[in-house]
Write a protein that holds these residues in place. Structure first.
Motif, PDB file in Angstrom:
ATOM      1  N   GLU A   1       0.340   4.999  -2.164  1.00 26.94           N
ATOM      2  CA  GLU A   1       0.231   4.368  -0.848  1.00 26.94           C
ATOM      3  C   GLU A   1       1.548   3.771  -0.358  1.00 26.94           C
ATOM      4  O   GLU A   1       1.758   3.602   0.835  1.00 26.94           O
ATOM      5  N   ARG A   2       2.464   3.478  -1.271  1.00 28.83           N
ATOM      6  CA  ARG A   2       3.773   2.936  -0.892  1.00 28.83           C
ATOM      7  C   ARG A   2       4.841   4.027  -0.841  1.00 28.83           C
ATOM      8  O   ARG A   2       6.019   3.739  -0.715  1.00 28.83           O
TER       9      ARG A   2
ATOM     10  N   LEU B   1       7.187  22.005  -9.010  1.00 27.24           N
ATOM     11  CA  LEU B   1       6.842  20.719  -8.400  1.00 27.24           C
ATOM     12  C   LEU B   1       5.425  20.374  -8.821  1.00 27.24           C
ATOM     13  O   LEU B   1       4.531  21.212  -8.717  1.00 27.24           O
ATOM     14  N   VAL B   2       5.241  19.155  -9.274  1.00 25.92           N
ATOM     15  CA  VAL B   2       3.900  18.689  -9.605  1.00 25.92           C
ATOM     16  C   VAL B   2       3.637  17.415  -8.819  1.00 25.92           C
ATOM     17  O   VAL B   2       4.353  16.421  -8.963  1.00 25.92           O
ATOM     18  N   PHE B   3       2.630  17.482  -7.960  1.00 27.47           N
ATOM     19  CA  PHE B   3       2.174  16.327  -7.201  1.00 27.47           C
ATOM     20  C   PHE B   3       1.093  15.657  -8.033  1.00 27.47           C
ATOM     21  O   PHE B   3       0.162  16.329  -8.481  1.00 27.47           O
ATOM     22  N   VAL B   4       1.209  14.345  -8.254  1.00 28.44           N
ATOM     23  CA  VAL B   4       0.222  13.659  -9.088  1.00 28.44           C
ATOM     24  C   VAL B   4      -0.580  12.658  -8.259  1.00 28.44           C
ATOM     25  O   VAL B   4      -0.031  11.946  -7.423  1.00 28.44           O
ATOM     26  N   ILE B   5      -1.877  12.656  -8.501  1.00 31.07           N
ATOM     27  CA  ILE B   5      -2.811  11.729  -7.868  1.00 31.07           C
ATOM     28  C   ILE B   5      -3.470  10.944  -8.989  1.00 31.07           C
ATOM     29  O   ILE B   5      -4.110  11.527  -9.866  1.00 31.07           O
TER      30      ILE B   5
ATOM     31  N   ALA C   1      -8.649   5.594  -9.755  1.00 31.16           N
ATOM     32  CA  ALA C   1      -9.082   4.599  -8.777  1.00 31.16           C
ATOM     33  C   ALA C   1      -8.132   3.409  -8.660  1.00 31.16           C
ATOM     34  O   ALA C   1      -8.028   2.798  -7.596  1.00 31.16           O
ATOM     35  N   ASP C   2      -7.428   3.086  -9.734  1.00 32.23           N
ATOM     36  CA  ASP C   2      -6.518   1.935  -9.710  1.00 32.23           C
ATOM     37  C   ASP C   2      -5.086   2.316  -9.353  1.00 32.23           C
ATOM     38  O   ASP C   2      -4.179   1.495  -9.443  1.00 32.23           O
ATOM     39  N   GLY C   3      -4.856   3.567  -8.985  1.00 34.00           N
ATOM     40  CA  GLY C   3      -3.516   3.999  -8.614  1.00 34.00           C
ATOM     41  C   GLY C   3      -2.733   4.494  -9.814  1.00 34.00           C
ATOM     42  O   GLY C   3      -3.274   4.733 -10.888  1.00 34.00           O
TER      43      GLY C   3
ATOM     44  N   PHE D   1      -0.112   9.339   2.181  1.00 33.51           N
ATOM     45  CA  PHE D   1      -0.937   9.944   3.230  1.00 33.51           C
ATOM     46  C   PHE D   1      -1.125   8.995   4.400  1.00 33.51           C
ATOM     47  O   PHE D   1      -1.923   9.244   5.276  1.00 33.51           O
ATOM     48  N   GLY D   2      -0.418   7.883   4.390  1.00 31.10           N
ATOM     49  CA  GLY D   2      -0.552   6.874   5.422  1.00 31.10           C
ATOM     50  C   GLY D   2      -1.167   5.625   4.828  1.00 31.10           C
ATOM     51  O   GLY D   2      -1.426   5.549   3.625  1.00 31.10           O
ATOM     52  N   PRO D   3      -1.420   4.622   5.667  1.00 33.08           N
ATOM     53  CA  PRO D   3      -1.899   3.342   5.149  1.00 33.08           C
ATOM     54  C   PRO D   3      -3.379   3.321   4.757  1.00 33.08           C
ATOM     55  O   PRO D   3      -3.829   2.378   4.127  1.00 33.08           O
TER      56      PRO D   3
END
Length: 154
Positions: free
Chosen positions: A72-73, A97-101, A104-106, A121-123
């Motif tokens: 989020e930041r 490239l590896v995008f990581v998600i 629940a706690d970030g 992805f925005g605020p």
């Protein structure tokens, strides 16, 4: 350059999972001529709860790759700027490239420290399954922008 989305948790069989898979397949097909792809979706299930066990799995999935942390930041991009960022990484010789998600706690601080880039992805807060689908769509959109396709209209 290979692409992957590594995410904590399983998306299930709902429409979000179908959508993410569909966009990953589209990105893979469209990216071949550009040297982008395949786009793999990697679902990770930690045996223990918490950010540290999740971080171990995410870092292992991104081993040797340019890690992009979805946070989020993180940095926000227009679709065209996102495509340009991916092209720049490809052109400088990144092989994966590896995008990581995170869960629940970030993301754990160690994952953020290891990241070569960040992405927000925005605020707003988004469900994990939907974040996967949105990211897969944006990767497909980036590939089509780089290919000069009319899919993206300014």
């Amino acid at each position: 350059m290979k692409l992957a989305i590594a995410a904590i948790g399983k998306p299930g069989r709902g429409p979000e999972a179908t959508l993410a898979s569909d966009y990953a397949a589209r990105a893979t097909a469209a990216g071949r001529v550009l040297g982008l792809g395949p786009l793999d979706l990697i679902d990770l299930e930690p045996r223990k709860t918490g950010k540290a066990p999740e971080a171990e799995l995410l870092l292992a999935a991104a081993d040797g790759a340019h890690l992009i942390a979805c946070d989020e930041r993180g940095k926000t991009y227009s679709s065209r700027a996102f495509a340009d960022h991916i092209a720049t990484l490809r052109d400088r010789g990144e092989r994966r490239l590896v995008f990581v998600i995170g869960g629940a706690d970030g993301l754990d601080a160690g994952v953020l420290a290891a990241a070569g880039s960040t992405l927000a992805f925005g605020p707003q807060t988004w469900p994990h399954a939907l974040a996967r689908a949105m990211l897969a769509e944006q990767l497909y959109r980036a590939v089509t922008i780089l290919a000069g396709s009319p899919y993206h209209r300014d």
